[in-house]
Scaffold this active site. Structure first.
Site, PDB file in Angstrom:
ATOM      1  N   GLY A 115       0.907  -1.118  -0.115  1.00 42.54           N
ATOM      2  CA  GLY A 115      -0.020   0.112  -0.002  1.00 42.54           C
ATOM      3  C   GLY A 115       0.846   1.261   0.130  1.00 42.54           C
ATOM      4  N   GLY A 116       0.473   2.150   1.040  1.00 42.08           N
ATOM      5  CA  GLY A 116       1.275   3.497   0.913  1.00 42.08           C
ATOM      6  C   GLY A 116       2.882   3.515   1.354  1.00 42.08           C
ATOM      7  N   GLY A 151      23.108   2.889 -33.781  1.00 41.27           N
ATOM      8  CA  GLY A 151      22.412   4.029 -32.764  1.00 41.27           C
ATOM      9  C   GLY A 151      23.225   3.576 -31.217  1.00 41.27           C
ATOM     10  N   ALA A 152      23.563   2.432 -31.095  1.00 41.56           N
ATOM     11  CA  ALA A 152      24.082   2.075 -29.722  1.00 41.56           C
ATOM     12  C   ALA A 152      25.532   2.665 -29.610  1.00 41.56           C
ATOM     13  CB  ALA A 152      23.972   0.537 -29.628  1.00 41.56           C
TER      14      ALA A 152
END
Ligand code: HXC
Length: 510
Positions: free
Chosen positions: A169-170, A404-405
């Site tokens: 939860g929180g 691109g690498a």
């Protein structure tokens, strides 16, 4: 006066007992230590100072006014780790399941603010059942206040979360904002909603371990960075991690004195790269032979194994290492490895830690799974992180740097300070076979021609000379001198000054 002192002693003793012997025994029976026992391991002997021992909750609903335990389920304060100041909070599962009341939240907020003001790391030990159910919205407000402090402290002081029991939860969002999450195997789990709610909402039947155990978060989701066998081992590793980190963004990480790399050569590295370009090798061998004493603290070793990230030291100065790992998926960049490395690089840049990049990457992973999963955005995170980083950046290309690498992996073009290549480096738009099948499409089917074209392409591009002739590579170095060259390079970059244009903050492709 005597009465007050007696009361003081009695309240302290009550706080130290936590939720009482039965609950402490139950905690031990699960293989877990108590909040205070954990702090004894985490902190240097006799260094702990506790605050707010006398704080109690203010809840009067559901008979809560009758059960008050001094400290209210969380131990907070400061201490030292190897002599350096740290702040802490340690949730006590034996007191109302470690759940968060308004008072409990206020105690955490106080140490968060002190850590930020005084420029020291903060470490949170989690073992709790979420919001104090009897308190309702006041507890929710407490969580939000903590999250805000986490965000304000991000990039200013290191924040470490250690999950040592339930974290639901929180409780999950504070760790998620912090820099590192460690988990204990078998006894800890993290999820937004537990198995019961999952069953109600989705009809899915799943155990706590399957939903959010250490294996899930260190291997599948990447939410947590490392998992260790038990409380003791986990806390020991937190101490080790803290040794690599500066206390705040105004400082450099602690330096181990008197380590000088003199013309040290490791000739075993000359045979690290296999003969066949498709054969894998373990990049960690290079990492360990580069850092002082082979001491490498790997972050996220079980997630996106195609990239290796972690801390080491060179000449006693802390560095962050980012290295493609040819042993997994040939070291390709995919969404997970891009995210993992990007976050690590940003941590290093926030905290003045130079980045050493070791490149052997065949490119970005092709395919619908990756494209549908947003590879473009995730890959861009890595590119963005490297490009915006102003800390010293040294890059070594050991073998492949394709497409691109090549650009992304701390190339010269995105402000690599020193870019070296081994003689085995292949810096090209793509691998020779793929390239030939595109530019000589008409020859497909004619094996002989394709083979000749492939050899031609290989001879032209499968080397570091083209990039070096353009000045994109500063030097071609022998593998055996890697540690020495990096050490010398880092010496020249100790006083590097570089800043980005003024902005409120950038807009990293999240
Ligand atoms: C008050 C709690 C509590 C809670 C546990 N306890 N969780 N008290 N508020 N949230 C108490 C129990 O009553 C019990 O008290 C003791 O802690 C130990 O709990 P057990 O259930 O006996 O332990 P165990 O079987 O180990 O189970 C642990 C647990 C379970 C899985 C964490 O207690 C549980 O599911 N708790 C509730 C979790 C939850 O739903 N929390 C609210 C989340 S919502 P005694 O006196 O018997 O020892 C939330 C919203 C915030 O957090 C969102 C903000 C963004």
């Amino acid at each position: 006066m005597k009465k007050t002192i007696e009361e003081l002693q009695s309240k302290r003793a009550q706080a130290e007992e936590g939720g009482g012997i039965k609950r402490v025994e139950a905690q031990h029976a699960k293989g877990k230590l108590t909040a205070r026992e954990r702090l004894e391991i985490l902190l240097d002997e006799d260094s702990m100072e506790e605050y707010d021992v006398f704080v109690e909750h203010k809840c009067t609903d559901f008979g809560m006014e009758k059960t008050k335990i001094p400290g209210d389920g969380v131990v907070t304060g400061h201490g030292t780790i190897n002599g350096r100041l740290v702040y802490f909070f340690s949730k006590d599962f034996t007191v109302f399941g470690g759940s968060l009341s308004r008072s409990h939240a206020n105690k955490i907020l106080k140490v968060q603010q002190m850590a930020l003001r005084n420029g020291a790391p903060i470490i949170g030990l989690f073992d709790a059942g979420g919001a104090r159910i009897q308190e309702g919205v006041d507890a929710l407000g407490g969580y939000a206040d903590i999250f805000l402090q986490n965000v304000l402290a991000s990039g200013v002081i290191p924040q470490i979360s250690v999950i040592m029991g339930p974290c639901a939860g929180g409780d999950v969002y504070s760790p998620a904002i912090t820099d590192f999450i460690f988990m204990v195997k078998d006894t800890s789990y993290m999820f937004v909603t537990g198995p019961d709610v999952v069953k109600t909402v989705t009809n899915e039947i799943v155990s706590a371990e399957e939903l959010g155990g250490a294996g899930v978060h260190t291997q599948k989701s990447g939410v947590a960075d490392c998992a260790f066998e038990n409380d003791f081992e986990t806390l020991f590793q937190v101490r080790r991690l803290v040794d690599f980190l500066p206390s705040s963004n105004n400082e450099k990480a602690p330096v181990r004195p008197n380590v000088l790399v003199k013309n040290e050569h490791d000739y075993s590295l000359d045979s690290l790269i296999p003969k066949s370009p498709n054969q894998p090798y373990d990049i960690k061998e290079l990492v360990e032979k580069t850092v002082d004493d082979g001491d490498f603290f790997e972050i996220g070793p079980d997630f996106a194994k195609n990239i290796v990230v972690g801390f080491g030291r060179i000449e006693g100065h802390v560095v962050g290492i980012v290295a493609n790992q040819p042993m997994f998926l040939a070291g390709v960049l995919d969404s997970d490895s891009s995210r993992k490395a990007a976050r690590f690089i940003r941590f290093c840049d926030c905290f003045n830690i130079p980045i050493i990049t070791m490149v052997d990457v065949p490119g970005f992973m092709p395919g619908t799974k990756q494209e549908y999963g947003g590879l473009i955005k995730h890959g861009a995170k890595l590119l963005y992180a490297y490009a915006e980083a102003t800390v010293p950046k040294i890059t070594i290309i050991t073998r492949k740097a394709y497409g691109g690498a090549y650009d992304v992996m701390a190339s010269k073009h995105i402000r690599g300070d020193l870019n070296y290549a081994w003689p085995s480096a292949e810096i090209a738009v793509m691998g020779a076979k793929g390239a030939v099948e595109i530019i000589f499409r008409a020859d497909i089917g004619d094996e002989e021609k394709i083979e000749a074209r492939t050899s031609e392409y290989q001879a032209r591009f499968a080397n570091p000379f083209v990039a070096a002739s353009l000045g994109y590579i500063d030097d071609i170095i022998m593998p055996h001198e890697t540690r020495f060259r990096i050490a010398k390079g880092l010496r020249t970059l100790r006083n590097k000054k570089l800043s980005n244009p003024w902005k409120k903050h950038g807009n990293i492709p999240l």
